[in-house]
Design a protein around this motif. Structure first.
Motif, short mmCIF file in Angstrom:
data_model
loop_
_atom_site.label_atom_id
_atom_site.label_comp_id
_atom_site.label_asym_id
_atom_site.label_seq_id
_atom_site.Cartn_x
_atom_site.Cartn_y
_atom_site.Cartn_z
N ILE A 12 0.82 -1.21 0.00
CA ILE A 12 0.00 0.00 0.00
C ILE A 12 0.86 1.26 0.00
CG2 ILE A 12 -2.00 -1.11 1.09
CD1 ILE A 12 -1.06 0.24 3.75
N ALA A 13 2.13 1.11 -0.36
CA ALA A 13 3.04 2.26 -0.51
C ALA A 13 3.20 3.05 0.79
CB ALA A 13 2.56 3.17 -1.65
N CYS A 14 3.30 2.35 1.89
CA CYS A 14 3.48 3.06 3.16
C CYS A 14 4.92 3.55 3.32
CB CYS A 14 3.08 2.19 4.34
SG CYS A 14 4.36 1.06 4.90
N GLY A 15 5.85 2.90 2.64
CA GLY A 15 7.24 3.36 2.64
C GLY A 15 8.08 2.90 3.80
N SER A 16 7.49 2.17 4.72
CA SER A 16 8.22 1.78 5.92
C SER A 16 9.43 0.90 5.64
CB SER A 16 7.25 1.06 6.86
OG SER A 16 7.94 0.60 7.97
N CYS A 17 9.28 -0.06 4.77
CA CYS A 17 10.40 -0.97 4.49
C CYS A 17 11.60 -0.21 3.94
CB CYS A 17 9.98 -2.07 3.52
SG CYS A 17 9.33 -1.44 1.95
N ASN A 18 11.34 0.78 3.11
CA ASN A 18 12.42 1.59 2.54
C ASN A 18 13.11 2.44 3.61
OD1 ASN A 18 12.67 4.63 0.82
ND2 ASN A 18 13.98 2.90 0.34
N ASP A 26 13.50 -0.29 -2.25
CA ASP A 26 13.29 1.06 -2.76
C ASP A 26 11.83 1.16 -3.19
OD1 ASP A 26 13.80 3.67 -3.44
OD2 ASP A 26 15.20 3.20 -5.07
N LEU A 27 11.39 2.38 -3.50
CA LEU A 27 10.01 2.58 -3.91
C LEU A 27 9.98 2.96 -5.38
CD1 LEU A 27 8.89 4.69 -0.80
CD2 LEU A 27 8.84 2.20 -1.08
N ASP A 28 9.05 2.41 -6.14
CA ASP A 28 8.97 2.75 -7.56
C ASP A 28 8.22 4.07 -7.74
OD1 ASP A 28 6.21 2.27 -7.49
OD2 ASP A 28 6.35 0.31 -8.48
#
Ligand code: F3S
Length: 76
Positions: A12-18, A26-28
């Protein structure tokens, strides 16, 4: 050894892992996570090094949708 891949359909594009493990994720352009470690391109075919295992575990625990998938064998 550990292989990792993001199920991008469940991210869900939360960005936490990045944030937690920028060497692995990374996020696309849409903010969806993918494994970029050593040019893996989210294929899940690259062994994640021992010194990144802690970060990897933290990223997995931080993901709200549990879409970071681990395996003992390569995904592809
Ligand atoms: Fe997506 Fe989970 Fe990372 S929602 S951005 S894979 S922490």
């Amino acid at each position: 050894s550990t292989y990792v891949s993001v199920n991008k359909e469940a991210c869900i594009a939360c960005g936490s892992c990045n944030s937690v493990a920028p060497d692995i994720f990374d996020l696309d352009d849409d903010g969806i996570a993918e494994v970029i470690y050593e040019g893996d391109k989210n294929q899940g075919i690259t062994i994640i090094s021992q010194d990144l295992q802690e970060e990897l575990q933290e990223a997995i625990e931080s993901c709200p949708t549990q879409c970071i998938l681990l395996a003992e064998v390569p995904f592809a």
